[in-house]
Design an enzyme around this catalytic site. Structure first.
Site, short mmCIF file in Angstrom:
data_model
loop_
_atom_site.label_atom_id
_atom_site.label_comp_id
_atom_site.label_asym_id
_atom_site.label_seq_id
_atom_site.Cartn_x
_atom_site.Cartn_y
_atom_site.Cartn_z
N ARG A 234 5.49 5.25 -6.17
CA ARG A 234 4.38 4.44 -5.65
C ARG A 234 3.56 3.94 -6.84
O ARG A 234 3.32 4.71 -7.79
CB ARG A 234 3.48 5.25 -4.71
CG ARG A 234 4.05 5.46 -3.31
CD ARG A 234 4.10 4.17 -2.48
NE ARG A 234 4.65 4.38 -1.15
CZ ARG A 234 5.94 4.28 -0.80
NH1 ARG A 234 6.85 3.97 -1.72
NH2 ARG A 234 6.33 4.45 0.44
N GLU A 263 0.57 -4.21 -5.54
CA GLU A 263 1.72 -4.98 -5.05
C GLU A 263 1.50 -5.61 -3.67
O GLU A 263 2.20 -6.55 -3.28
CB GLU A 263 2.98 -4.10 -4.99
CG GLU A 263 2.97 -3.04 -3.88
CD GLU A 263 4.23 -2.19 -3.84
OE1 GLU A 263 4.64 -1.67 -4.90
OE2 GLU A 263 4.81 -2.03 -2.74
N HIS A 295 9.91 -3.60 -5.38
CA HIS A 295 10.04 -2.57 -4.35
C HIS A 295 11.35 -2.72 -3.58
O HIS A 295 11.36 -2.85 -2.35
CB HIS A 295 8.83 -2.62 -3.40
CG HIS A 295 8.51 -1.28 -2.81
ND1 HIS A 295 7.22 -0.81 -2.64
CD2 HIS A 295 9.32 -0.29 -2.34
CE1 HIS A 295 7.25 0.39 -2.09
NE2 HIS A 295 8.52 0.73 -1.91
#
Ligand code: NAD
Length: 335
Positions: A234, A263, A295
């Site tokens: 993360r 993000e 991601h």
């Protein structure tokens, strides 16, 4: 059950529809992310299905509860985007997909390590332009190098297994050591010791209040100069501004990111025709020794099938009053 599915991409829709043959829920797909502005779309849906960048803070949860939502089905493992205490107060159940394919994320982690080390991103560009010179592309053998794994749960364990095949020495840091990782030969050590003795460091712990900015100005002082740092977990596990300073000074020799702390407004969208607004992200893109993916570590066929099946099973369990093993409670955040 009637389910409002937020942040829907074409691939979400096709995998969820395929898996729904046996569950027969009524799925309504919405492209927007769940935010204060879009929460009205969930009006009257007893269940919503959300992903990593949907916003489930108190205000959104209150609006959901008032319009009849009782179940939040996360189609991901991480739950840092949900105010679990508020959900509990509002008597909403939160379920997640704790494991789908640890291989997907672990293999992407290794892909970043190999690409950064052998400078595949730069080599690819050079060869396409007819430049076959090798200057600047020198790598190192992974064999014999020390890799520090922070967080040795499902994904960290697979990373450890793969790296054993490369002949790496493994250091690990986790408040709950994993016996399978010990069996692979890893040695559990404190964080400063892991950072100062590892040639590569990879993050596989969840984002919790106590892991927020785990990699920061102070912890980076321990990092072996020139080490590689990988984050596929993360974004907010690392303080990006501190990491940029460490890249500039050479303390970090290579950086591989699949996640970024800011993000939310960028990833999963095609913004190629817009001006990049995030100056910190823009600075990261200028370094030749940084690779960023948006991601995508989870993004394999097997993982999407498994995410869809578990998400719909979680919803079926809730609907039929069965005990669901994948319920998330606010007690976890205090761990
Ligand atoms: P997991 O729960 O199996 O393992 C997490 C491990 O981290 C546990 O062993 C836990 O004890 C450890 N941990 C907790 N606090 C720690 C700390 N302070 N220091 C070190 N270790 C700590 O989770 P997992 O399935 O292995 O997933 C790990 C993370 O990967 C998830 O939390 C999620 O954020 C991330 N993830 C990213 C993607 C992606 O596409 N990039 C996909 C799935 C998961």
């Amino acid at each position: 059950m009637r389910v409002a599915v937020f942040s829907t991409k074409p691939y979400d829709r096709s995998f969820l529809e395929a898996a729904n043959g046996t569950h027969r829920h009524t799925l309504t797909f919405f492209e927007p992310r769940l935010t204060n502005e879009t929460v009205a779309l969930a009006q009257g849906f007893p269940a919503i299905c959300v992903f990593v960048n949907d916003q489930l803070h108190r205000q959104v949860l209150v609006a959901l509860a008032q319009s009849g939502t009782r179940l939040i089905a996360l189609r991901c493992a991480g739950f840092n985007n949900v105010d679990l205490a508020a959900a509990q107060e509002l008597q909403m159940t939160v379920v997640r997909v704790p494991a789908y394919s640890p291989y997907a994320v672990a293999e992407h982690t290794i892909a970043l390590m190999l690409a950064l080390n052998r400078k595949i991103h730069r080599a690819h560009g050079r060869v396409r332009e007819g430049n076959f010179a090798l200057e600047g592309l020198l790598g190192f053998d992974l064999h014999g190098r020390t890799v520090g794994i922070i967080g040795t749960g499902k994904i960290g364990e697979v990373v450890a297994k793969i790296l054993t095949g490369f002949g790496c020495r493994l250091l690990a840091h986790d408040p709950f050591p994993n016996p399978a990782v010990v069996t692979l030969g890893a040695q559990y050590v404190a964080l400063p010791e892991l950072l100062s003795n590892s040639d590569l460091v990879t993050l596989h712990c969840p984002l919790l209040p106590k892991t927020h900015h785990l990699i920061n100005e102070t912890t980076l002082q321990h990092l072996k100069p020139g080490a590689m740092l990988i984050n596929t977990s993360r974004g907010a596990l690392i303080d990006t501004s501190a990491v940029i300073r460490a890249l500039k000074s050479g303390r970090i020799g290579y950086l591989g990111l699949d996640v970024y702390e800011e993000e939310t407004d960028m990833f999963f969208e095609d913004l190629s025709n817009r001006m990049l607004q995030d100056d910190v992200f823009a600075r990261l893109l200028t370094f030749p020794n940084v690779i960023i993916t948006g991601h995508q570590a989870f993004f394999t066929h097997e993982a999407l099938m498994s995410i869809a099946e578990t998400t719909l099973s979680n919803i079926s369990d809730f609907e039929q009053g069965r005990v669901c093993a994948n319920v998330v409670t606010s007690a976890w955040v205090k761990k």
